[in-house]
Design a protein around this motif. Structure first.
Motif, PDB file in Angstrom:
ATOM      1  N   CYS A  19       0.836  -1.199   0.000  1.00  0.00           N
ATOM      2  CA  CYS A  19       0.000   0.000   0.000  1.00  0.00           C
ATOM      3  C   CYS A  19       0.874   1.253   0.000  1.00  0.00           C
ATOM      4  N   GLN A  20       0.258   2.397  -0.307  1.00  0.00           N
ATOM      5  CA  GLN A  20       1.025   3.635  -0.329  1.00  0.00           C
ATOM      6  C   GLN A  20       1.586   3.984   1.047  1.00  0.00           C
TER       7      GLN A  20
ATOM      8  N   GLU B 270      -6.608   5.037  -2.941  1.00  0.00           N
ATOM      9  CA  GLU B 270      -6.868   3.595  -2.887  1.00  0.00           C
ATOM     10  C   GLU B 270      -8.327   3.318  -2.576  1.00  0.00           C
TER      11      GLU B 270
END
Length: 244
Positions: free
Chosen positions: A111-112, A209
């Motif tokens: 994930c970021q 996201e």
């Protein structure tokens, strides 16, 4: 309690076999099994066999296995949990609990906000923890631990076969979408209808996201006003999905 050991290539007709190296070490060194002790063997695909220890040496443990059988178990709903994995023992704990709950597949997400990169060594440790959890809990099919994948890629393409797709997002509480209720339209009514769950890393999914996920049909849900740790949220959502 009968000791259980993972043998991926159980002979259907039974016979003499050696426990895999890691399993033999556990039986010999940790559990101190001796000749004549009864054990149960499972292949990770639902097949089990009763066996008796026939020889123990410094390097191997030999068994005489009875013919294999399928153990009748209540069908479980197919549940996939994709998660921005926590570090260290927290990740191991999560793998153990998802295995015990009966989750079908665990997908590590990049994930970021992910603060670390999942290594091949971590995957190997998790695989071993998953097998140990199967042994302890009596589960006879292995949980799949997938290769890490970017969250954007997985959220946009995965879960199409799932009847319900839940994205853990604390801000969803503002809209009243509480996962604990499990009353939204489209809730799976039978074990054949799968559920996909996505849980972000520390700090949660970023808005980009979340937007990609909701556009792909994911439902953002919250567990209430409190913000849970990664493993807590994943375990609670998986338990609700498995047993509701």
């Amino acid at each position: 309690m009968t000791q259980r050991y993972y043998v991926p290539d159980l002979p259907a007709a039974g016979g003499v076999l050696e426990l895999p190296e890691a399993e033999g070490h556990h039986a010999r060194t940790v559990m101190r099994l001796r000749v004549g002790d009864a054990v149960e063997l499972f292949d990770g695909r639902g097949t089990v066999a009763t066996a008796e220890i026939t020889a123990v040496s410094k390097r191997q443990v030999t068994c005489e296995a009875q013919p294999c059988r399928r153990r009748g178990e209540t069908p479980r709903r197919s549940v996939t949990v994709a998660v921005g994995m926590p570090k260290g023992d927290r990740a191991k704990f999560l793998i153990e609990k998802l295995t015990e709950l009966g989750v079908t597949r665990c997908v590590p997400l990049r994930c970021q906000r992910s603060q670390w990169t999942v290594s091949s060594g971590a995957l190997q440790k998790w695989q071993r923890a998953m097998i140990e959890a199967c042994k302890q809990s009596g589960r006879n099919d292995l949980m799949e631990i997938a290769a890490p994948v970017a969250a954007e890629t997985w959220l946009a393409a995965a879960g199409e076969a799932a009847a319900w797709r839940l994205l853990a997002h604390p801000a969803a509480a503002e809209g009243g979408q509480l996962a604990v209720g499990f009353t939204q339209a489209g809730q799976p009514s039978s074990p054949e209808q799968g559920v996909a769950i996505a849980v972000g890393p520390e700090g949660g999914f970023v808005e980009e996201e979340v937007r990609l996920a909701t556009q792909a049909g994911w439902q953002a849900v919250s567990l209430g006003e409190l913000v849970y740790r990664i493993e807590t949220a994943a375990i609670v959502l998986a338990a609700l999905a498995m047993h509701r």
